[in-house]
Enzyme design. Structure first.
Site, mmCIF file in Angstrom:
data_model
loop_
_atom_site.group_PDB
_atom_site.id
_atom_site.type_symbol
_atom_site.label_atom_id
_atom_site.label_comp_id
_atom_site.label_asym_id
_atom_site.label_seq_id
_atom_site.Cartn_x
_atom_site.Cartn_y
_atom_site.Cartn_z
ATOM 1 N N ASP A 179 0.914 -1.148 0.000
ATOM 2 C CA ASP A 179 0.000 0.000 0.000
ATOM 3 C C ASP A 179 0.943 1.185 0.000
ATOM 4 O O ASP A 179 1.597 1.452 1.016
ATOM 5 C CB ASP A 179 -0.892 -0.008 1.249
ATOM 6 C CG ASP A 179 -1.885 1.138 1.206
ATOM 7 O OD1 ASP A 179 -1.445 2.287 1.008
ATOM 8 O OD2 ASP A 179 -3.094 0.895 1.344
ATOM 9 N N HIS A 180 1.059 1.867 -1.120
ATOM 10 C CA HIS A 180 2.170 2.833 -1.223
ATOM 11 C C HIS A 180 2.023 3.993 -0.232
ATOM 12 O O HIS A 180 2.999 4.663 0.080
ATOM 13 C CB HIS A 180 2.372 3.324 -2.673
ATOM 14 C CG HIS A 180 1.431 4.402 -3.118
ATOM 15 N ND1 HIS A 180 0.193 4.146 -3.634
ATOM 16 C CD2 HIS A 180 1.555 5.750 -3.129
ATOM 17 C CE1 HIS A 180 -0.399 5.290 -3.962
ATOM 18 N NE2 HIS A 180 0.411 6.280 -3.657
ATOM 19 N N HIS A 242 -5.878 2.807 1.050
ATOM 20 C CA HIS A 242 -5.047 3.913 1.536
ATOM 21 C C HIS A 242 -5.689 4.667 2.701
ATOM 22 O O HIS A 242 -5.024 4.992 3.683
ATOM 23 C CB HIS A 242 -4.764 4.912 0.413
ATOM 24 C CG HIS A 242 -4.184 4.292 -0.830
ATOM 25 N ND1 HIS A 242 -3.224 3.316 -0.791
ATOM 26 C CD2 HIS A 242 -4.423 4.515 -2.151
ATOM 27 C CE1 HIS A 242 -2.894 2.968 -2.032
ATOM 28 N NE2 HIS A 242 -3.616 3.682 -2.867
HETATM 29 O O1 LIG Z 1 -3.318 4.086 -5.557
HETATM 30 C C1 LIG Z 1 -3.694 5.131 -6.049
HETATM 31 O O2 LIG Z 1 -3.163 6.279 -5.605
HETATM 32 C C2 LIG Z 1 -3.161 7.447 -6.414
HETATM 33 C C3 LIG Z 1 -2.874 8.618 -5.482
HETATM 34 O O3 LIG Z 1 -1.614 8.441 -4.897
HETATM 35 P P1 LIG Z 1 -0.792 9.688 -4.372
HETATM 36 O O4 LIG Z 1 0.438 9.083 -3.793
HETATM 37 O O5 LIG Z 1 -0.531 10.569 -5.569
HETATM 38 O O6 LIG Z 1 -1.649 10.396 -3.381
HETATM 39 C C4 LIG Z 1 -4.483 7.630 -7.119
HETATM 40 O O7 LIG Z 1 -4.374 8.675 -8.073
HETATM 41 C C5 LIG Z 1 -4.845 6.356 -7.854
HETATM 42 O O8 LIG Z 1 -6.139 6.515 -8.428
HETATM 43 C C6 LIG Z 1 -4.856 5.186 -6.930
HETATM 44 O O9 LIG Z 1 -5.003 3.989 -7.675
#
Ligand SMILES: O=C1O[C@H](COP(=O)(O)O)[C@@H](O)[C@H](O)[C@H]1O
Ligand SMILES: NC(=O)C1=CN([C@@H]2O[C@H](COP(=O)(O)OP(=O)(O)OC[C@H]3O[C@@H](n4cnc5c(N)ncnc54)[C@H](OP(=O)(O)O)[C@@H]3O)[C@@H](O)[C@H]2O)C=CC1
Length: 499
Positions: A179-180, A242
């Site tokens: 989960d990044h 997230h």
């Molecule tokens: O996992 C995802 O995350 C992005 C947003 O990530 P961020 O690090 O830029 O806040 C999101 O745009 C995407 O739809 C989603 O799959």
């Protein structure tokens, strides 16, 4: 660190190009890769090693935060990369792969530690795991680990099925679910925030938190991901993973846990979330979709006019929700979450709003103190006092608790995550039980959306989302905290109570 063979499924794909190679490069420059580190990239494309290497080189030029300064270092980095054509469904391709890996391991007398990174569509996760097992790739004398991308399931039943399939080839301690958001530097700092800042500990001990707000607003729309996003929506794309991960990470703050205890505590917190029945979804969850509008002065089309989105799509591009916990610390404190696409600004932050002190009132109404944990547009953690409170605390407002030195480059989330996975550290990965509990909480929301029981509220692109999202918070006597910045050049980090 021990030697590792890094087996990358999806080596010709977008994620590998934009995130994985740049992250590996930065880890290499910082000498954080293990000795004898070796990457075998896999895909159906008939690439040679040289084509693969030149693609990796290009990805570093295009996407790495660190630009190449030393061509000799770059060359030695690229020497770690090899490519093999592999079709995920063909067992014999795995056997060839095993032969190749074993030949190198045996030649160099290396312990056969293997990390399998699945940077491919989710329909391939289970077949790959089964083929890793079937081919013997996963049964060497060293360790094996599986790094797996999102999405982990489409709902509770499919997530359970996937987990069952993976568990036939890998044990839970061998599975690292990415989960990044858990790789973001500021999120990782939450674990030892209190040790670093005893003054904050005192504030938490007062148990005077009014509410917690978690926001992930995005400017981008559906982009070129219609096929995926229109079946996912904000609830699956951002909320189930997230946003609930951020909720767990902020809720552990008062719990005084060590990094090793984080996963257990997160599970306990997820279990204490008060479930919603179908009836309550309409009261506690706002579902939204953007219509045409304008962002940063440019006109923007509505969601249903986007390429490959059906004109009658009822997909959610925005979700806001109020969650409660039955927990010895958090009972009675509402958590508000909102996330959506095509909003006014990119902002990802958690705001912990403390109840105001009468002593802080000064001449007017006492203002709440805020703990602001910001991931975007800037990373950092700060305490925000009103001027009267600032006098009381003999500090300026806002107080930066954790400012990354100006000009300091922060690691990308994928660097942190890859490094932790290489070290075998599970703290910042999603454990199966967390994922399952998150799907369990979200399940009635999915059903209510599916049945169209919750009205689809529209919002103009470039706004802050549907008015009902404001009402959700206002009904409890609060309001969302907004960035006061009027221009990108404004570096103040003060949040305001209105738009
Ligand atoms: O996992 C995802 O995350 C992005 C947003 O990530 P961020 O690090 O830029 O806040 C999101 O745009 C995407 O739809 C989603 O799959
Ligand atoms: N891109 C992103 O920013 C993000 C992606 N993710 C997730 O990462 C994963 C990968 O996404 P992304 O890189 O965008 O996807 P892409 O479509 O760009 O890449 C897919 C990869 O899978 C390979 N592939 C497809 N079918 C086969 C097959 N039958 N046999 C062997 N290889 C195959 C392709 O290789 P080839 O064509 O050579 O066969 C390609 O390398 C997905 O799970 C996605 O949800 C998560 C977060 C962000």
């Amino acid at each position: 660190m021990e030697p590792v063979t890094f087996v990358l499924f999806g080596a010709t794909g977008d994620l590998a190009k934009r995130k994985i190679y740049p992250a590996l490069y930065n880890l290499y420059i910082e000498q954080k890769l293990p000795p004898y580190f070796h990457v075998i990239g896999l895909g159906r494309r008939e690439w040679t090693d040289d084509i693969f290497k030149s693609n990796v080189e290009q990805s570093i030029a295009d996407f790495s935060r660190r630009k190449v300064k030393d061509p000799v270092l770059l060359k030695s980095f690229l020497n770690m990369f090899q490519y093999q054509t592999l079709d995920i469904g063909r067992q014999e391709d795995y056997e060839r792969l095993l032969e190749r890996i074993e030949k190198r391991e045996n030649g160099l007398s290396l312990t056969p530690n293997r990390m399998f990174y699945l940077s491919v569509g989710p329909e391939f996760f289970a077949p790959i795991a089964a083929n890793i097992k079937g081919s013997g790739l996963g049964s060497a004398a060293g360790w094996k680990r599986l790094l797996i991308e999102k999405p982990f399931g489409h709902d509770l039943a499919s997530a359970r099925e996937l987990n069952q399939q993976l568990s036939e080839a890998f044990e839970e301690h061998e599975i690292f679910r990415i989960d990044h958001y858990l790789g973001k530097p500021t999120v990782q700092k939450l674990v030892d925030l209190h040790q670093q800042h005893p003054e904050l500990q005192a504030m938490w001990s007062e148990r005077e938190i009014a509410n917690v707000q978690i926001t992930a607003n995005e400017i981008v729309g559906v982009e070129d991901r219609a096929g995926y996003y229109d079946h996912s929506g904000a609830v699956r794309d951002m909320f189930q993973n997230h946003m609930l991960q951020l909720l767990m990470m902020v809720a552990i703050l008062p719990k005084k846990v060590t990094p090793e205890e984080v996963p257990l505590m997160k599970r306990a917190l997820m279990k204490s979330l008060v479930p919603l029945d179908l009836q309550q979804v309409g009261e506690r969850v706002i579902r939204g979709q953007y219509t045409a509008g304008s962002i940063q002065g440019k006109p923007v089309q509505g969601y249903t006019s986007e390429p490959n989105i059906a004109a009658e799509s009822l997909n959610d591009t925005f979700i806001a929700a109020k969650l409660l916990m039955e927990d010895d610390y958090w009972s009675g404190v509402p958590f508000y979450i909102r996330t959506g696409k095509r909003l006014k600004e990119k902002s990802t932050r958690i705001v912990v709003e403390f109840k105001p002190h009468a002593a802080d009132a000064g001449s007017g109404k006492p203002a709440p103190r805020l703990l602001v944990i910001e991931m975007s547009p800037q990373e950092g953690i700060s305490l925000q006092f009103s001027p009267d409170q600032a006098r009381h605390h003999e500090q300026l407002s806002p107080v930066q608790l954790d400012v990354h030195a100006s000009g300091q480059e922060l690691p990308e989330a994928y660097e942190n995550l890859l490094h932790d996975a290489l070290l075998g550290k599970p703290t910042f990965f999603a454990h199966w039980e967390e994922v399952e509990l998150a799907w369990q909480w979200v399940e009635p929301v999915l059903q209510a959306f599916e049945r169209n029981d919750v009205p689809l509220r529209t919002y103009a692109a470039g706004s802050y989302g549907p008015a009902e999202s404001d009402a959700l918070v206002a009904n409890d006597g609060y309001h969302w905290w907004f960035d006061a910045k009027e221009t990108a050049a404004d570096e103040s980090r003060v949040l305001h109570p209105s738009r």
